[in-house]
Design a protein around this motif. Structure first.
Motif, mmCIF file in Angstrom:
data_model
loop_
_atom_site.group_PDB
_atom_site.id
_atom_site.type_symbol
_atom_site.label_atom_id
_atom_site.label_comp_id
_atom_site.label_asym_id
_atom_site.label_seq_id
_atom_site.Cartn_x
_atom_site.Cartn_y
_atom_site.Cartn_z
ATOM 1 N N LEU A 71 0.952 -1.266 0.288
ATOM 2 C CA LEU A 71 0.076 0.089 -0.040
ATOM 3 C C LEU A 71 0.732 1.084 -0.013
ATOM 4 N N PHE A 73 2.793 2.564 -2.233
ATOM 5 C CA PHE A 73 2.985 2.447 -3.519
ATOM 6 C C PHE A 73 4.176 3.196 -4.174
ATOM 7 N N TYR A 166 -13.182 -9.977 -3.786
ATOM 8 C CA TYR A 166 -11.610 -9.558 -3.056
ATOM 9 C C TYR A 166 -12.137 -9.519 -1.554
ATOM 10 N N ALA A 168 -11.045 -6.935 1.302
ATOM 11 C CA ALA A 168 -10.240 -5.652 1.358
ATOM 12 C C ALA A 168 -9.025 -5.652 2.170
ATOM 13 N N TYR A 173 -5.609 -8.242 -2.445
ATOM 14 C CA TYR A 173 -6.538 -6.819 -2.755
ATOM 15 C C TYR A 173 -5.448 -5.591 -2.577
ATOM 16 N N ALA A 174 -4.609 -5.964 -1.574
ATOM 17 C CA ALA A 174 -3.517 -4.704 -1.570
ATOM 18 C C ALA A 174 -2.558 -4.700 -2.974
ATOM 19 N N GLN A 176 -3.998 -5.784 -5.938
ATOM 20 C CA GLN A 176 -4.802 -5.097 -6.998
ATOM 21 C C GLN A 176 -4.757 -3.490 -6.977
ATOM 22 N N ARG A 177 -4.833 -3.260 -5.824
ATOM 23 C CA ARG A 177 -4.547 -1.498 -5.600
ATOM 24 C C ARG A 177 -3.272 -1.222 -6.104
ATOM 25 N N CYS A 180 -3.640 -0.693 -9.764
ATOM 26 C CA CYS A 180 -4.379 0.413 -10.038
ATOM 27 C C CYS A 180 -3.544 1.486 -9.907
ATOM 28 N N ARG A 181 -2.900 1.713 -9.203
ATOM 29 C CA ARG A 181 -1.850 3.014 -9.136
ATOM 30 C C ARG A 181 -0.824 2.634 -10.134
ATOM 31 N N ASP A 186 -8.292 1.258 -12.375
ATOM 32 C CA ASP A 186 -8.956 -0.009 -11.776
ATOM 33 C C ASP A 186 -9.677 -0.799 -12.935
#
Length: 252
Positions: A71, A73, A166, A168, A173-174, A176-177, A180-181, A186
């Motif tokens: 997280l 990023f 997912y 959270a 999921y981390a 996946q985020r 996204c970044r 997303d």
């Protein structure tokens, strides 16, 4: 807090330099309120606190740090085909080789893949490592002709079909985020539904407790799971509606 936990060694070094600079001015004849004594005490407390924080960090299993680091990023860099965490380069992410039989044609991808199964759509594993130790294998899927990428959602049986989702607070999921970044979009949202004109977002449960609550209402072993693709797609759409109703606080 994340900044301090990721840079505790640097912070300790700075405080130790300041401590060394102040120490010559500390005099037993000076009152305790003298600036040198005040700074001496404050720096001593700071160094001790950082030592405690560093000790606690080193006691945390690497698996528990992975999600927090993912997280962060901007804390990752790439070298060749490997991503590494700058504050602790022992944490790396790289593609694994045992990915040949992974599925990328599940219900949630079918509206995007269409008939182009062999044109850019694929699946593979990424390995999250601590040193040489593999901490987690993450199933990643390319779809829409390879233009979109997501972490493959987990799934559970709902009636004769499946719910894909997912959690959270999971490592998956981390990541996946993280994707996204990295990509600026997303791709787990606004996915074209299988055999229908509307779109959907991959469901996200807050945590394992919420997932358990949902499954207690809808879940269970399939009575007679179907292999018919059209029926699978229909049940998938029904289960997305059940998830929506669950989130809104009522049961269908």
């Amino acid at each position: 807090m994340r900044f301090f936990t990721n840079h505790v060694s640097v912070a300790k070094g700075i405080l130790l330099l300041a401590f060394a600079a102040v120490a010559p001015f500390v005099d037993l004849n000076n009152p305790i309120t003298h600036w040198a004594w005040v700074l001496f005490v404050l720096l001593s407390v700071g160094i001790f606190s950082l030592e405690v924080l560093d000790f606690k960090q080193k006691k945390i299993p690497p698996e528990d740090n992975v999600r927090m680091y993912l997280l962060d990023f901007d804390g990752w860099k790439r070298s060749g085909d490997v991503d590494y965490y700058v504050a602790d380069p022992r944490f790396t992410i790289r593609e694994l080789q045992d990915s040949t039989s992974l599925d990328f044609q599940q219900e949630w991808t079918r509206g995007e893949i269409g008939s182009h199964y062999d044109h850019g759509n694929a699946a593979f594993y990424l390995g999250v490592y601590f040193g040489d130790t593999l901490l987690r294998k993450i199933h990643v899927v390319l779809f829409d002709g390879g233009k979109k990428i997501v972490v493959a959602p987990a799934w559970e049986s709902i009636g004769n079909g499946r719910i894909y989702y997912y959690v959270a607070d999971s490592i998956e999921y981390a990541y996946q985020r993280f994707l996204c970044r990295e990509r600026g979009v997303d791709f787990s949202k606004s996915i074209s539904g299988p055999g229908r004109s509307d779109s959907f977002d991959i469901p996200v449960f807050r945590d394992a407790s919420e997932l358990k609550k949902y499954l207690s209402q809808y879940g269970g072993e399939p009575v007679n799971s179907t292999s018919d693709r059209d029926e699978q797609n229909r049940l998938f759409s029904e289960n997305l509606e059940k998830f929506r109703c669950f989130k809104e606080g009522w049961i269908v």
